[in-house]
Scaffold this motif. Structure first.
Motif, PDB file in Angstrom:
ATOM      1  N   LYS A  14      60.257  50.059  68.177  1.00 10.42           N
ATOM      2  CA  LYS A  14      59.094  50.691  68.820  1.00 10.42           C
ATOM      3  C   LYS A  14      58.390  51.633  67.839  1.00 10.42           C
ATOM      4  O   LYS A  14      59.010  52.241  66.981  1.00 10.42           O
ATOM      5  N   ASN A  15      57.076  51.756  68.024  1.00 15.22           N
ATOM      6  CA  ASN A  15      56.307  52.691  67.205  1.00 15.22           C
ATOM      7  C   ASN A  15      56.256  54.059  67.897  1.00 15.22           C
ATOM      8  O   ASN A  15      56.884  54.273  68.940  1.00 15.22           O
ATOM      9  N   LEU A  16      55.468  54.950  67.345  1.00 12.05           N
ATOM     10  CA  LEU A  16      55.366  56.329  67.827  1.00 12.05           C
ATOM     11  C   LEU A  16      54.966  56.417  69.299  1.00 12.05           C
ATOM     12  O   LEU A  16      55.443  57.286  70.024  1.00 12.05           O
TER      13      LEU A  16
ATOM     14  N   GLN B 209      56.584  47.146  67.621  1.00 11.43           N
ATOM     15  CA  GLN B 209      55.933  47.205  66.314  1.00 11.43           C
ATOM     16  C   GLN B 209      55.349  45.853  65.887  1.00 11.43           C
ATOM     17  O   GLN B 209      54.250  45.795  65.335  1.00 11.43           O
TER      18      GLN B 209
ATOM     19  N   VAL C  78      52.210  45.131  67.925  1.00 12.47           N
ATOM     20  CA  VAL C  78      51.161  46.074  67.536  1.00 12.47           C
ATOM     21  C   VAL C  78      50.535  45.672  66.205  1.00 12.47           C
ATOM     22  O   VAL C  78      49.323  45.807  66.013  1.00 12.47           O
ATOM     23  N   GLN C  79      51.334  45.140  65.302  1.00 13.85           N
ATOM     24  CA  GLN C  79      50.808  44.716  64.003  1.00 13.85           C
ATOM     25  C   GLN C  79      49.773  43.604  64.180  1.00 13.85           C
ATOM     26  O   GLN C  79      48.694  43.644  63.587  1.00 13.85           O
TER      27      GLN C  79
ATOM     28  N   GLU D 168      49.236  53.069  64.450  1.00  9.62           N
ATOM     29  CA  GLU D 168      49.920  53.284  63.173  1.00  9.62           C
ATOM     30  C   GLU D 168      49.596  52.207  62.138  1.00  9.62           C
ATOM     31  O   GLU D 168      50.447  51.801  61.347  1.00  9.62           O
TER      32      GLU D 168
END
Length: 155
Positions: A2-4, A9, A12-13, A74
């Motif tokens: 997971k990201n922030l 992740q 999300v990329q 991010e």
């Protein structure tokens, strides 16, 4: 992983790449609108000059929102004109001063943008990214109405 903000992740990329594609297309769209605003001539000058300014003011706000959403996810937003030109499906519109021609190009550009926005909406929904879903839902609703109005103008 997971990201922030708690999103997957990998998903999300992919989403950030598609948002960068939207960003690049909006940058070219913005520049086209500026050119139409500056160069429009004819009996509809006053109406179209003002309308094109309204559209490019809106586009520049969206450009900032898209870039900031990419950062929130991010990732790094594209930020050079060479990147925009390489990534964008919206093409430069040079020396357009006829209102009907300009509106036709704007319709084409909006059609490109809404297609990408729908793709992003689907990816964001799959990633449980409510922030991007909300942003794209708003953009799509606005674009649909604008396309209806512009097509009515062209008839």
């Amino acid at each position: 992983m997971k990201n922030l903000i708690g999103l997957d992740q990998d998903k999300v990329q992919v989403l950030a790449q598609k948002l960068n594609l939207l960003l690049a297309n909006y940058q070219l769209f913005y520049q086209n609108l500026r050119g139409f605003h500056w160069n429009i001539k004819g009996k509809d000058f006053f109406e179209l000059h003002t309308k094109f300014e309204e559209y490019y003011d809106d586009a520049v706000l969206k450009i900032d929102e898209i870039a900031e959403r990419i950062l929130t996810l991010e990732a790094e937003p594209l930020h050079t004109f060479s990147d925009y030109l390489n990534a964008s499906s919206v093409k430069e519109a040079k020396s357009v001063n006829n209102g009907v021609d300009a509106i036709s190009i704007i319709v084409e550009n909006f059609s490109t943008l809404i297609k990408i926005e729908r793709e992003i909406l689907s990816l964001a929904s799959d990633a449980d990214d409510e922030g991007t879903v909300s942003l794209m839902s708003d953009y799509i609703s606005e674009t649909e109405k604008t396309l209806w109005m512009l097509n009515s103008y062209l008839k």
